[in-house]
Motif scaffolding. Structure first.
Motif, short mmCIF file in Angstrom:
data_model
loop_
_atom_site.label_atom_id
_atom_site.label_comp_id
_atom_site.label_asym_id
_atom_site.label_seq_id
_atom_site.Cartn_x
_atom_site.Cartn_y
_atom_site.Cartn_z
N VAL A 53 0.85 -1.27 0.04
CA VAL A 53 0.01 0.02 0.02
C VAL A 53 0.94 1.30 -0.03
O VAL A 53 1.75 1.53 0.63
N GLN A 76 -3.94 0.66 8.65
CA GLN A 76 -2.62 0.26 8.86
C GLN A 76 -2.65 -1.09 9.71
O GLN A 76 -1.75 -2.01 9.15
N THR A 80 -1.43 -4.63 7.77
CA THR A 80 0.00 -4.96 8.04
C THR A 80 -0.16 -6.29 8.87
O THR A 80 0.82 -6.97 8.68
N TRP A 86 3.01 -1.30 4.06
CA TRP A 86 2.16 -0.20 3.92
C TRP A 86 3.14 0.95 4.10
O TRP A 86 4.00 1.27 5.33
N PRO A 116 2.69 2.51 9.90
CA PRO A 116 3.05 2.01 8.61
C PRO A 116 4.57 1.15 8.80
O PRO A 116 4.98 1.21 9.92
#
Length: 199
Positions: A53, A76, A80, A86, A116
């Motif tokens: 992403v 997120q 993940t 991400w 992230p």
């Protein structure tokens, strides 16, 4: 007159050919090589075999603030946890709104509870322009084969109001689920909304 017109058309065609083509869903995603907030270099090729992403972001943008009231963090964490890479991307140029240094990036990630895989710095805008990223947020989903499967808005209501998140069609979340299930997102392209990226 005809010769002048032909020359103008030829010049326009030559110019158009020199401009990078916009990314297309169903085609290989544009490659990139950029550093993250820890100074580590990342390339798209590093994530071969993984879904990826890309989230263009600017912490000063009201539309980003809206989604970082919990929505973006939940997305997120959920993605993940499914093995998705991400990457939050900052394309704000030095001296422009949203440009931050590595320390500020780490502080924002911690203070917002963001999750992230990495925060990428695209100060020269090369990565953002390769993806035709126009707004913050602007979302992309790339499958395990490196093919771009979704690009566009995070959802269907282009507002900065947190209460609109629950009412909106979650275009990006739906696309992510489809790719994880080995399916093609529908829609695969939507209109992004937010603040313009400060290249």
């Amino acid at each position: 007159m005809i010769k002048k017109k032909w020359l103008a058309l030829a010049a326009a065609a030559l110019f158009a050919g020199s401009v990078a083509a916009a990314p297309q869903v169903g085609q290989p995603a544009p490659s990139f090589t950029v550093k993250d907030s820890a100074g580590q270099v990342h390339s798209l090729a590093d994530f071969a075999g993984k879904n990826v992403v890309l989230e263009w972001t600017n912490h000063d943008c009201p539309f980003v603030v809206k989604h970082y009231q919990g929505n973006m963090q939940q997305l997120q964490q959920a993605m993940t946890a499914e093995g998705v890479v991400w990457l939050s991307v900052i394309s704000s140029a030095p001296g422009k709104q949203g440009h931050i240094d590595q320390a500020k990036s780490d502080e924002l990630t911690a203070s917002r509870g963001a999750a992230p895989t990495a925060v990428l710095f695209d100060e020269d805008g090369v990565m953002g322009k390769a993806y035709d990223a126009r707004t913050t947020p602007h979302m992309y989903v790339i499958d395990k084969n490196g093919v771009l499967q979704y690009m566009g808005g995070i959802d269907s209501i282009p507002s900065a109001k947190v209460e609109d998140i629950a009412k909106a069609t979650p275009y990006f979340a739906n696309a992510g689920k489809a790719v994880l299930a080995g399916q093609t997102p529908d829609p695969a392209v939507t209109r992004p909304y937010g603040c313009s990226i400060k290249y």
